[in-house]
Design an enzyme around this catalytic site. Structure first.
Site, PDB file in Angstrom:
ATOM      1  NE  ARG A  79      32.992  48.508  29.828  1.00  0.00           N
ATOM      2  CZ  ARG A  79      33.502  47.390  30.361  1.00  0.00           C
ATOM      3  NH1 ARG A  79      33.614  47.262  31.677  1.00  0.00           N
ATOM      4  NH2 ARG A  79      33.878  46.393  29.589  1.00  0.00           N
ATOM      5  CE  LYS A  82      37.421  47.106  28.210  1.00  0.00           C
ATOM      6  NZ  LYS A  82      38.188  46.889  29.451  1.00  0.00           N
ATOM      7  CD  GLU A 138      40.911  49.695  36.954  1.00  0.00           C
ATOM      8  OE1 GLU A 138      40.449  48.582  36.648  1.00  0.00           O
ATOM      9  OE2 GLU A 138      40.643  50.730  36.317  1.00  0.00           O
TER      10      GLU A 138
HETATM   11  C1  LIG Z   1      38.099  46.235  30.671  1.00  0.00           C
HETATM   12  C2  LIG Z   1      38.767  46.594  31.940  1.00  0.00           C
HETATM   13  C3  LIG Z   1      38.466  45.934  33.154  1.00  0.00           C
HETATM   14  C4  LIG Z   1      37.542  44.755  33.234  1.00  0.00           C
HETATM   15  O1  LIG Z   1      36.220  45.030  32.846  1.00  0.00           O
HETATM   16  P1  LIG Z   1      35.224  43.835  32.476  1.00  0.00           P
HETATM   17  O2  LIG Z   1      33.996  44.511  32.020  1.00  0.00           O
HETATM   18  O3  LIG Z   1      35.015  43.053  33.709  1.00  0.00           O
HETATM   19  O4  LIG Z   1      35.913  43.036  31.431  1.00  0.00           O
HETATM   20  C5  LIG Z   1      39.089  46.371  34.304  1.00  0.00           C
HETATM   21  N1  LIG Z   1      39.987  47.383  34.291  1.00  0.00           N
HETATM   22  C6  LIG Z   1      40.321  48.018  33.147  1.00  0.00           C
HETATM   23  C7  LIG Z   1      41.324  49.119  33.202  1.00  0.00           C
HETATM   24  C8  LIG Z   1      39.713  47.647  31.945  1.00  0.00           C
HETATM   25  O5  LIG Z   1      40.044  48.286  30.813  1.00  0.00           O
END
Ligand SMILES: *Cc1c(COP(=O)(O)O)cnc(C)c1O
Length: 345
Positions: free
Chosen positions: A80, A184, A220
């Site tokens: 990722r 991310k 989300e």
């Molecule tokens: C990091 C993140 C998540 C959660 O991802 P995980 O891999 O489960 O920790 C969800 N939403 C956003 C916007 C994120 O930055």
């Protein structure tokens, strides 16, 4: 052992022994350094500071029941980060390098790893990649600096599995329809802060965003994915602007493993009234159950529609999923998926 009250840890920063750092210059990564000082020597002109050329990861190391030290699916975090870096146009570490540095960071900070008995506590790893060369022109950085930071953490908000109240922000977005929402990058968080601050002032723990193009479907939360449960179904939104949560992907597999039906599809807002359980999911706490979900025409208004799930505690199906994931992480359940990566000490 560090002098830490493991039961009092929250999701906050504790200084540890070292951070790891390497820089990609002239086509190669410099030898990885272990720095005891967590203040960086960085050009004030670094692209990260001006144009948000930054991406990061979050994963945890656990002390298991058998005494082993475990990482949960670190190769997913490595991939990722590579995807985020590619989006920003900067160099990222290979998967092998990423995982090896995570393990070295755990080894160098082993006394900050909470013991098996400390429920909900772990050593949180924060891999961070920044554009670091001096620049004024707007372009992807030629030089990137990769670091792994770590800190012992406990439950993110209150205790793990305490249900929270959240609010839909209809007049704010964290991501654009064809933007960076699924990467991310730190910039996404900057974009969520205004609405998150307003929500916090109103007593809500998180903001739930709708899809930015039609504002009719669930996307989300500001830092975690959404799921809903009805009957035997685990339902989670499909959208181009959602961050692909590794926790959510793992919950989908665990739910199917436990005999649930899994649906990743568009989730219209109207469907909120049909769920029996709703939760946030992410690395920080695996699952945070949602008690009240409040929908307002705009965040600053008093008009509201309230959806209530359960009685303020974690629902039975969410709890079962939570127990399975945390059981794997703490070595209480045999790993049927090959998700656990042991850190040799
Ligand atoms: C990091 C993140 C998540 C959660 O991802 P995980 O891999 O489960 O920790 C969800 N939403 C956003 C916007 C994120 O930055």
């Amino acid at each position: 052992m560090a002098n830490i009250d493991w039961s009092k840890l929250t999701f906050s920063y504790t200084k540890t022994n070292t951070i790891l750092k390497t820089t990609f210059v002239d086509g190669a990564w410099t030898p990885v350094e272990s720095l005891t000082d967590d203040y960086l020597h960085l050009s004030a002109y670094a692209g990260a500071l001006h144009y948000a050329i930054e991406c990061f990861e979050g994963l945890k190391a656990f002390r298991a029941k058998d005494g082993s030290v475990r990482l949960f699916r670190p190769e997913e975090n490595a991939k990722r980060l590579q995807r985020s870096a590619q989006y920003l146009g900067i160099e990222a570490p290979s998967t092998e390098m990423f995982i090896e540095m995570c393990k070295r960071c755990v080894r160098e900070n082993i006394e900050f790893l909470p013991p098996y008995e400390a429920t909900g506590a772990s050593l949180y790893l924060r891999p961070t990649l920044i554009g670091s060369n001096p620049q004024l022109g707007v372009q992807s950085s030629k030089e990137s600096t990769f670091m792994i930071l770590c800190s012992p953490v406990g439950a993110y908000v209150g205790g793990a599995l305490d249900a929270v109240d959240v609010v839909i922000a209809r007049n704010y977005d964290r991501a654009a329809p064809n933007g960076s929402g699924s990467y991310k990058v730190g910039g996404n968080y900057a974009c969520s802060l205004r609405s998150l601050n307003i929500a916090h002032e109103q007593g809500y723990k998180a903001v739930l965003y709708l899809d930015p193009s039609t504002k009719t479907k669930i996307d989300e939360f500001n830092s975690s994915n959404f799921f809903g449960i009805k009957g035997n179904k685990y339902v989670t939104p499909k959208s181009e602007s959602i961050l692909p949560s590794i926790t959510n992907a793992s919950l989908e597999i665990v739910a199917a493993h436990l005999g649930m039906e899994v649906e990743r599809r568009e989730v219209p807002v109207e469907e909120l009234s049909t769920f029996e359980e709703v939760g946030e999911c992410g690395t920080a706490v695996v699952i945070t159950p949602v008690h009240k979900l409040v929908d307002k025409p705009f965040l600053e208004s008093d008009e509201e529609t309230v959806y209530t799930y359960g009685d303020g505690k974690c629902g039975p199906k969410s709890l079962k999923l939570y127990n399975f994931i945390t059981g794997l992480q703490k070595g209480e359940i045999e790993d049927p998926f090959g998700w656990i990566d042991i850190v040799e000490l």
